[in-house]
Design a protein around this motif. Structure first.
Motif, mmCIF file in Angstrom:
data_model
loop_
_atom_site.group_PDB
_atom_site.id
_atom_site.type_symbol
_atom_site.label_atom_id
_atom_site.label_comp_id
_atom_site.label_asym_id
_atom_site.label_seq_id
_atom_site.Cartn_x
_atom_site.Cartn_y
_atom_site.Cartn_z
ATOM 1 N N SER A 15 48.925 40.066 32.609
ATOM 2 C CA SER A 15 47.740 39.883 31.764
ATOM 3 C C SER A 15 47.676 38.463 31.214
ATOM 4 N N PRO B 289 53.651 44.023 33.174
ATOM 5 C CA PRO B 289 52.193 44.044 32.951
ATOM 6 C C PRO B 289 51.711 43.021 31.929
ATOM 7 N N ASN C 290 44.284 42.802 33.887
ATOM 8 C CA ASN C 290 45.308 43.851 33.883
ATOM 9 C C ASN C 290 45.841 44.113 35.283
#
Length: 154
Positions: free
Chosen positions: A90, A86, A96
């Motif tokens: 980002s 993640p 996100n």
């Protein structure tokens, strides 16, 4: 310029018709479909993957489809893919996980798309934010994404 502003700019520069829908924040395709009052198959999920070689790519699937790892790897011409972390998503994409748009070329990533998306009429995606969705014709989405296509299911 934000990710969404870049998407709008591309769509407007190419003269592509689109619609924008504001809704409560959603984090899954079922929730997105419910918020929009459409079937989950009309939504797309854009999954950022890391190849065996360490490169990133975007795999675009119908919202009701599951990732088929071997097909994704074959479509990206690699031996293996896994989800990107993640924090990498980002940093590299600018949004996100859960609202990645299908436009990998905005950040120089290849896009591999499920070929069944060609048969859709209208498709919905998040533009880098959880509380807004865009609708494009399937044909226009494919034209803008410039994807390669995953091989057929076995």
């Amino acid at each position: 310029m934000s990710l969404e502003e870049r998407i709008r700019s591309i769509l407007e520069d190419k003269g592509i018709a689109y619609a924008v829908f504001d809704h409560e924040p959603v984090y899954t395709n079922p929730a997105m479909a419910e918020a929009l009052g459409v079937s989950e198959a009309e939504t797309v999920k854009s999954l950022v993957v890391k190849t065996k070689e360490g490169n990133l790519a975007v795999v675009v699937l119908p919202g009701d489809a599951r990732m088929e790892w071997k097909r994704a790897a074959a479509g990206l011409e690699t031996k293996k893919v896994s989800f990107a972390k993640p924090e990498v998503v980002s940093e590299q994409i600018g949004c996100n996980v859960g609202c990645v748009p299908p436009f990998g070329h905005l950040v120089s990533l290849p896009v591999a798309m499920e070929p069944t998306l060609r048969s859709g009429a209208q498709l919905y995606f998040n533009p880098g934010r959880h509380d807004r969705s865009y609708r494009l014709s399937a044909e226009d989405l494919i034209a803008v994404c410039e994807p390669s296509f995953l091989p057929p299911s076995e």
